[in-house]
Scaffold this motif. Structure first.
Motif, mmCIF file in Angstrom:
data_model
loop_
_atom_site.group_PDB
_atom_site.id
_atom_site.type_symbol
_atom_site.label_atom_id
_atom_site.label_comp_id
_atom_site.label_asym_id
_atom_site.label_seq_id
_atom_site.Cartn_x
_atom_site.Cartn_y
_atom_site.Cartn_z
ATOM 1 N N ASP A 97 31.002 46.967 55.438
ATOM 2 C CA ASP A 97 31.175 48.379 55.763
ATOM 3 C C ASP A 97 32.348 48.491 56.730
ATOM 4 O O ASP A 97 32.236 48.182 57.917
ATOM 5 C CB ASP A 97 29.893 48.938 56.390
ATOM 6 C CG ASP A 97 29.938 50.443 56.544
ATOM 7 O OD1 ASP A 97 30.984 51.047 56.205
ATOM 8 O OD2 ASP A 97 28.931 51.020 56.989
ATOM 9 N N ASP A 103 33.847 51.109 57.872
ATOM 10 C CA ASP A 103 33.760 52.187 58.857
ATOM 11 C C ASP A 103 32.291 52.575 59.042
ATOM 12 O O ASP A 103 31.782 53.477 58.375
ATOM 13 C CB ASP A 103 34.577 53.399 58.379
ATOM 14 C CG ASP A 103 34.639 54.502 59.439
ATOM 15 O OD1 ASP A 103 34.055 54.307 60.520
ATOM 16 O OD2 ASP A 103 35.252 55.545 59.168
ATOM 17 N N PRO A 104 31.584 51.904 59.950
ATOM 18 C CA PRO A 104 30.160 52.185 60.160
ATOM 19 C C PRO A 104 29.871 53.596 60.653
ATOM 20 O O PRO A 104 28.725 54.042 60.618
ATOM 21 C CB PRO A 104 29.754 51.144 61.218
ATOM 22 C CG PRO A 104 30.797 50.076 61.135
ATOM 23 C CD PRO A 104 32.059 50.792 60.773
ATOM 24 N N SER A 105 30.886 54.328 61.098
ATOM 25 C CA SER A 105 30.656 55.651 61.646
ATOM 26 C C SER A 105 30.575 56.741 60.580
ATOM 27 O O SER A 105 30.153 57.866 60.869
ATOM 28 C CB SER A 105 31.780 56.011 62.635
ATOM 29 O OG SER A 105 33.038 56.076 61.963
ATOM 30 N N ASP A 106 30.990 56.439 59.338
ATOM 31 C CA ASP A 106 30.941 57.468 58.300
ATOM 32 C C ASP A 106 29.660 57.340 57.483
ATOM 33 O O ASP A 106 28.787 56.511 57.762
ATOM 34 C CB ASP A 106 32.178 57.407 57.397
ATOM 35 C CG ASP A 106 32.274 56.092 56.622
ATOM 36 O OD1 ASP A 106 31.268 55.343 56.571
ATOM 37 O OD2 ASP A 106 33.343 55.821 56.059
ATOM 38 N N ASP A 107 29.533 58.172 56.469
ATOM 39 C CA ASP A 107 28.332 58.180 55.619
ATOM 40 C C ASP A 107 28.541 57.447 54.309
ATOM 41 O O ASP A 107 27.819 57.674 53.338
ATOM 42 C CB ASP A 107 27.916 59.632 55.330
ATOM 43 C CG ASP A 107 27.392 60.340 56.565
ATOM 44 O OD1 ASP A 107 26.801 59.655 57.421
ATOM 45 O OD2 ASP A 107 27.568 61.570 56.664
ATOM 46 N N ASP A 124 20.343 48.612 54.861
ATOM 47 C CA ASP A 124 21.298 49.497 55.521
ATOM 48 C C ASP A 124 20.753 50.919 55.609
ATOM 49 O O ASP A 124 20.910 51.602 56.620
ATOM 50 C CB ASP A 124 22.624 49.508 54.759
ATOM 51 C CG ASP A 124 23.345 48.175 54.847
ATOM 52 O OD1 ASP A 124 23.097 47.429 55.812
ATOM 53 O OD2 ASP A 124 24.146 47.883 53.936
ATOM 54 N N ARG A 176 18.916 54.658 58.797
ATOM 55 C CA ARG A 176 19.305 56.060 58.851
ATOM 56 C C ARG A 176 18.112 57.009 58.877
ATOM 57 O O ARG A 176 18.277 58.221 59.023
ATOM 58 C CB ARG A 176 20.203 56.383 57.659
ATOM 59 C CG ARG A 176 21.366 55.412 57.488
ATOM 60 C CD ARG A 176 22.132 55.678 56.213
ATOM 61 N NE ARG A 176 22.895 56.923 56.302
ATOM 62 C CZ ARG A 176 24.133 57.030 56.767
ATOM 63 N NH1 ARG A 176 24.769 55.942 57.213
ATOM 64 N NH2 ARG A 176 24.749 58.190 56.808
#
Length: 242
Positions: free
Chosen positions: A146, A148-152, A161, A165
């Motif tokens: 991943d 960019d772990p900050s996006d969806d 994973d 959430r």
């Protein structure tokens, strides 16, 4: 000579029976091997839908024989757990839109692929939901990262994973909805069952074993006939007048 002929005929008949029986038994085991592999790899996609809870429990491992089985699920959407998974469709780049659906009776949620979109601008559903779709095993090659772990956007549809959430347990499976959600296109079915490499291996080995036995019986018959005829020829030369 008559006695020798009778012995040869008798030995040949015995050899034919043994070789024929070994061949038939080997073929029977081969058909059993093929039948069991076909049963494991059966296509369930056109079967009558059944409730997900009748196929597996919230804490059960994925039932390998039910890949592609149509199931029904109903409950409450968990929009905060929604995410996207990169997935091409007919050569187009895009995303699967995934949202957990909480099943109140099971006190757990199942990931639902609601459809495919060419962009990341996908609204998440809320409220009550009812879905009919195909059961699929969770992904997870272990090699996707991943970036960019900050996006969806998640690289794969992994339960490990997705569970981070939401505040509820997740089934070790996901469902591909047969009808796309609002603003989405239908998602293609990810996979169908494949027979495992070692499925019914014992039957295949038994088939080979029987055929080897048949070949050995034929070899013994050939050696016996050769030695018997050579012995008879030697006796004939010995008994002949000088």
């Amino acid at each position: 000579m008559t006695s020798l002929l009778r012995r040869l005929v008798a030995a040949t008949l015995v050899a034919l029976v043994l070789v024929g029986a070994a061949g038939a038994l080997g073929w029977w085991q081969l058909e059993a091997w093929q039948a069991r592999r076909a049963a494991e790899a059966r296509d369930l996609t056109s079967a009558e839908p059944v409730p997900l809870t009748s196929v597996m429990g919230a804490d059960d491992p994925f039932p390998g024989g039910d890949v592609g089985r149509p199931v029904t699920v109903s409950g409450t959407w968990l929009p905060e757990g929604s995410f996207l998974v990169p997935r091409s469709d007919a050569g187009r780049d895009g995303y699967w839109a995934v949202t957990p659906l909480a099943l109140g009776a099971a006190d757990a949620a199942v990931l639902v692929v609601r459809g495919w979109a060419p962009t990341t601008e996908v609204p998440a559903p809320s409220g009550a939901g009812e879905v009919t779709g195909w059961l699929q095993p969770p992904e997870g090659s272990g090699t996707a990262v991943d970036e960019d772990p900050s996006d969806d956007v998640l690289p794969e549809l992994r339960v490990a994973d997705a569970v981070q959430r939401v505040d509820t347990d997740l089934y070790s499976a996901y469902v591909v909805a047969d009808a796309a959600g609002t603003g989405l296109e239908p998602a293609s079915l990810a996979s169908l069952p494949e027979a495992g490499r070692f499925t019914a291996l014992r039957n295949l080995l038994y088939a080979i074993e029987w055929w080897v036995f048949g070949g050995f019986a034929a070899f013994i018959w050939w050696r016996w006939v050769r030695d018997t005829r050579a012995e008879a020829a030697a006796d004939a030369v010995t008994d002949s007048p000088a």
